[in-house]
Design a protein around this motif. Structure first.
Motif, PDB file in Angstrom:
ATOM      1  N   GLU A  99       0.826  -1.215   0.000  1.00 32.28           N
ATOM      2  CA  GLU A  99       0.000   0.000   0.000  1.00 32.28           C
ATOM      3  C   GLU A  99       0.858   1.262   0.000  1.00 32.28           C
ATOM      4  O   GLU A  99       0.589   2.205  -0.749  1.00 32.28           O
ATOM      5  CB  GLU A  99      -0.924  -0.017   1.222  1.00 32.28           C
ATOM      6  CG  GLU A  99      -1.936   1.116   1.231  1.00 32.28           C
ATOM      7  CD  GLU A  99      -2.946   1.003   2.360  1.00 32.28           C
ATOM      8  OE1 GLU A  99      -3.464   2.046   2.797  1.00 32.28           O
ATOM      9  OE2 GLU A  99      -3.207  -0.136   2.811  1.00 32.28           O
ATOM     10  N   THR A 130       1.109   4.182  -2.976  1.00 28.38           N
ATOM     11  CA  THR A 130       0.916   5.610  -2.706  1.00 28.38           C
ATOM     12  C   THR A 130       2.119   6.420  -3.167  1.00 28.38           C
ATOM     13  O   THR A 130       1.979   7.500  -3.773  1.00 28.38           O
ATOM     14  CB  THR A 130       0.679   5.830  -1.199  1.00 28.38           C
ATOM     15  OG1 THR A 130      -0.466   5.077  -0.790  1.00 28.38           O
ATOM     16  CG2 THR A 130       0.458   7.303  -0.881  1.00 28.38           C
ATOM     17  N   THR A 145     -13.788  -4.184   9.735  1.00 30.41           N
ATOM     18  CA  THR A 145     -13.231  -3.536   8.551  1.00 30.41           C
ATOM     19  C   THR A 145     -11.970  -2.787   8.952  1.00 30.41           C
ATOM     20  O   THR A 145     -12.003  -1.904   9.814  1.00 30.41           O
ATOM     21  CB  THR A 145     -14.248  -2.549   7.933  1.00 30.41           C
ATOM     22  OG1 THR A 145     -15.406  -3.274   7.527  1.00 30.41           O
ATOM     23  CG2 THR A 145     -13.643  -1.847   6.723  1.00 30.41           C
ATOM     24  N   GLY A 153      -8.849  -0.745   7.123  1.00 31.52           N
ATOM     25  CA  GLY A 153      -8.507  -0.188   5.814  1.00 31.52           C
ATOM     26  C   GLY A 153      -9.667  -0.371   4.865  1.00 31.52           C
ATOM     27  O   GLY A 153     -10.801  -0.002   5.171  1.00 31.52           O
ATOM     28  N   ASN A 154      -9.394  -0.991   3.720  1.00 30.22           N
ATOM     29  CA  ASN A 154     -10.444  -1.231   2.732  1.00 30.22           C
ATOM     30  C   ASN A 154     -10.961  -2.660   2.747  1.00 30.22           C
ATOM     31  O   ASN A 154     -11.705  -3.067   1.847  1.00 30.22           O
ATOM     32  CB  ASN A 154      -9.917  -0.901   1.325  1.00 30.22           C
ATOM     33  CG  ASN A 154      -9.549   0.563   1.170  1.00 30.22           C
ATOM     34  OD1 ASN A 154     -10.259   1.431   1.664  1.00 30.22           O
ATOM     35  ND2 ASN A 154      -8.430   0.827   0.500  1.00 30.22           N
ATOM     36  N   ASP A 155     -10.549  -3.448   3.740  1.00 33.43           N
ATOM     37  CA  ASP A 155     -10.887  -4.866   3.758  1.00 33.43           C
ATOM     38  C   ASP A 155     -11.790  -5.211   4.935  1.00 33.43           C
ATOM     39  O   ASP A 155     -11.612  -4.698   6.051  1.00 33.43           O
ATOM     40  CB  ASP A 155      -9.613  -5.712   3.843  1.00 33.43           C
ATOM     41  CG  ASP A 155      -8.681  -5.450   2.671  1.00 33.43           C
ATOM     42  OD1 ASP A 155      -9.178  -5.444   1.528  1.00 33.43           O
ATOM     43  OD2 ASP A 155      -7.479  -5.244   2.893  1.00 33.43           O
ATOM     44  N   THR A 156     -12.732  -6.108   4.678  1.00 32.15           N
ATOM     45  CA  THR A 156     -13.636  -6.585   5.721  1.00 32.15           C
ATOM     46  C   THR A 156     -13.540  -8.100   5.827  1.00 32.15           C
ATOM     47  O   THR A 156     -13.555  -8.807   4.806  1.00 32.15           O
ATOM     48  CB  THR A 156     -15.092  -6.179   5.410  1.00 32.15           C
ATOM     49  OG1 THR A 156     -15.180  -4.759   5.339  1.00 32.15           O
ATOM     50  CG2 THR A 156     -16.037  -6.684   6.487  1.00 32.15           C
ATOM     51  N   THR A 189     -10.790  -1.765  16.524  1.00 31.20           N
ATOM     52  CA  THR A 189     -10.412  -1.794  15.106  1.00 31.20           C
ATOM     53  C   THR A 189      -9.189  -0.917  14.861  1.00 31.20           C
ATOM     54  O   THR A 189      -8.257  -1.312  14.139  1.00 31.20           O
ATOM     55  CB  THR A 189     -11.583  -1.303  14.233  1.00 31.20           C
ATOM     56  OG1 THR A 189     -12.705  -2.154  14.436  1.00 31.20           O
ATOM     57  CG2 THR A 189     -11.196  -1.316  12.762  1.00 31.20           C
ATOM     58  N   ARG A 245       0.483  -6.193   8.282  1.00 29.63           N
ATOM     59  CA  ARG A 245      -0.147  -7.350   7.662  1.00 29.63           C
ATOM     60  C   ARG A 245       0.829  -8.529   7.719  1.00 29.63           C
ATOM     61  O   ARG A 245       2.051  -8.355   7.689  1.00 29.63           O
ATOM     62  CB  ARG A 245      -0.530  -7.048   6.203  1.00 29.63           C
ATOM     63  CG  ARG A 245      -1.579  -5.941   6.048  1.00 29.63           C
ATOM     64  CD  ARG A 245      -2.909  -6.334   6.672  1.00 29.63           C
ATOM     65  NE  ARG A 245      -3.894  -5.262   6.587  1.00 29.63           N
ATOM     66  CZ  ARG A 245      -4.879  -5.232   5.684  1.00 29.63           C
ATOM     67  NH1 ARG A 245      -4.981  -6.195   4.777  1.00 29.63           N
ATOM     68  NH2 ARG A 245      -5.745  -4.244   5.693  1.00 29.63           N
TER      69      ARG A 245
END
Length: 593
Positions: A184, A188, A298, A300-303, A370, A378
């Motif tokens: 990520e 960016t 959730t 970031g952009n992940d669930t 969260t 990760r």
């Protein structure tokens, strides 16, 4: 279909031989053929030394290959935006060009005790020498790859950025320090550079001109299009799992099936493994936060469910200082704050703990679980040197795995994430894998070239692949293996295979060092010294030297080899310079971690 079977075979055979830089150039070349007269379809290829600096240069130094891929992605994006881009390894970078550069983007990893990767050492040393010129016309950006669980996190990248600034170059943005979950941040960084170097529409090149240096390639044939990647791995079934040594120092020989994977590798390549955390650690971490296993989160952009996050996606194991600094912004805990200002106390706290301990010791506010988990890295893949020849084993990949166990702060046992994951797989279980090529650890193309292999412990893994390949090739080159471990009886990995190679004459010399068998500890570097004169003769006969293992061992072996060269070189000279020349010639290659 538009292409015949033979055409597909030809294309895939070519593409699999190319590194990222070559694939980028080829894609641009093919795209441009539609708008180019037929007579212009044959390009003029200049050597790296003949090519003047392009508008932008993207250079990489990479031990494992991750940096090379990040650099290739950046070069592709810049080229797509209409820029002229030069992509190359820092090993091929001509330092005389540096004072002519206008835009230089560097992707660089760090290895060992804060050292540059082998392919960047010459550039790094030049940049930090008195010979480096002032660079007032240069604009630059550096992306540093590292692992925050080590003391010298991203040191090489930070060193290069600081040195460029000291030479009056201008940073387009601060040095970006990436951890093992770098994707990520790298994306960016790439986007920011593309936007900051935007080319006016009227000045854009039709396809974005790509210039690169051409490394040697070896033959690998691919028969299908899809190739597993780090993001989309292949589920490889376990077909064999053998315990080579018993606890407390377990070592496993593991075999995976690669049929229908399109993974075709060469000796020296590594297999990327996407592990899972142990269920015990995952459950303990979820409990420390009071989270239900099936609860959806959730980040970031992940669930995903809490269970999935804990098992597959988050590094919930050894805490890092970087993650704890982020976490402190959430909890604002005085005790944690004090630890973060005392390096010795922090190192002592981290040792033997995981994030379940952190969350228990410094609980987050209930509404911010969260946010607390978002502070963690990760879960990153691990790389293992392939211990098999694809030519011989075909649809199999063999690994040599040392199963890591550690003592926890309260006297319990903590397991190495990936090694324990592999050790607990049963026959028929699948492991998510992808191929990590290593262009800097390759057998000589001439099968008659002598080879010296130095690989103590599990560092011997790639040399099993080397020997399988050399035997099949049937060349006349001599082979010399230096192997070391604690004791012969239990830790002489692949002993019968080495002895069979000796008997057949394929393995010319087998020199072993078992450190716990005598009154004095003896290591492979000591055995090198004992064979000093013969080693020098092999070097004089253009032998290639390969080292695989941990960085401490590799540094000690390097020092001993330099001493051997100094002792035997009749005209005198510097052993380190001799080894550096060998490295530039591709005769001295290291796979270290």
């Amino acid at each position: 279909p538009m292409l015949s079977q033979q055409q597909w075979l030809t294309i895939n055979s070519l593409v699999d031989n190319l590194n990222p830089a070559q694939r980028l150039w080829l894609s641009g070349y093919l795209a441009g053929m539609e708008n180019t007269p037929q007579s212009a379809h044959t390009p003029t290829i200049a050597s790296a030394s003949e090519v003047a600096p392009a508008t932008m240069t993207v250079a990489y130094g990479s031990q494992s290959g991750n940096g090379e891929q990040v650099a290739a992605d950046l070069a592709q994006a810049l080229g797509n935006a209409g820029n002229n881009v030069r992509l190359l390894s820092l090993a091929d970078y001509k330092t005389a060009f540096l004072k002519k550069e206008q835009l230089l983007f560097i992707v660089i990893s760090t290895q060992g005790e804060g050292d540059p990767p082998d392919d960047a050492k010459v550039f790094y040393d030049f940049l930090h020498s008195a010979r480096a010129p002032k660079l007032p016309n240069l604009k630059y950006a550096v992306l540093a790859l590292g692992d925050s669980s080590y003391d010298f996190f991203c040191k090489t990248g930070k060193d290069i950025a600081e040195r460029l600034q000291a030479l009056d170059a201008t940073a387009l943005q601060p040095c970006v320090e990436c951890d093992t979950d770098y994707e990520e941040q790298a994306a960016t960084w790439q986007q920011a550079l593309v936007e900051s170097t935007q080319v006016p529409q009227q000045d854009k090149a039709p396809n974005g001109d790509m210039i690169f240096s051409l490394p040697d390639s070896n033959n690998v044939t691919s028969t299908t299009n899809a190739t597993p990647t780090r993001a989309q791995p292949f589920a490889a079934p376990v077909i064999e799992s053998i315990l080579l040594t018993k606890p407390p120092r377990r070592t496993m020989h593991i075999e995976l099936a690669l049929e229908n994977s399109n993974l075709q590798y060469q000796p020296g390549d590594s297999l990327g493994i996407r592990p899972q955390n142990s269920i015990a650690t995952a459950e303990k971490t979820a409990a420390a936060l009071g989270l239900a296993w099936q609860q959806q989160l959730t980040i970031g952009n992940d669930t995903a469910s809490v269970g999935e996050w804990m098992l597959k996606h988050l590094d919930i194991n050894r805490p890092t200082a970087t993650a704890l600094q982020r976490y402190q912004k959430i909890v604002n805990n005085a005790q944690l704050g004090a630890l973060l200002t005392d390096n010795a106390a922090l190192a002592n706290y981290i040792r033997g703990r995981d994030y379940s301990d952190v969350f228990a010791d410094f609980p987050p506010p209930e509404a911010q679980h969260t946010e607390a988990l978002a502070c963690l890295r990760r879960l990153a893949p691990r790389l293992y040197s392939l211990a098999s020849s694809n030519t011989l084993r075909e649809d199999e990949a063999h690994l040599l795995v040392a199963v890591e166990d550690y003592r926890t702060h309260d006297g319990g046992t903590r397991h190495g994430v990936c090694s324990h994951y592999l050790a607990t797989r049963q026959i028929g279980d699948t492991v998510d894998v992808y191929l990590q090529r290593n262009q800097h650890f390759r057998l000589p193309t001439n099968e008659n070239t002598p080879v010296i292999m130095i690989g103590p412990g599990t560092g011997v893994a790639p040399f099993r692949a080397f020997m399988e390949e050399r035997e099949l090739a049937g060349g006349g080159g001599d082979n010399w293996l230096f192997f070391g471990n604690r004791n012969r009886r239990e830790e002489f990995y692949y002993q019968t295979e080495w002895q069979a190679y000796q008997k057949s004459g394929v393995l010319t010399h087998l020199t072993v060092a078992f450190s716990r068998e005598g009154k004095n500890k003896v290591y492979v570097q000591d055995k090198l010294q004992q064979h000093s004169a013969t080693l020098w003769q092999w070097l004089q006969n253009d032998a290639h030297v390969y080292i695989c293992g941990d960085s401490k061992m590799a540094a000690e072996v390097h020092t001993r080899l330099a001493e051997i060269i100094n002792t035997n070189k009749s005209s005198g000279g510097n052993g380190n310079e001799y080894l550096q020349t060998m490295q530039q010639e591709g005769r001295y290659q290291r796979d270290i971690y």
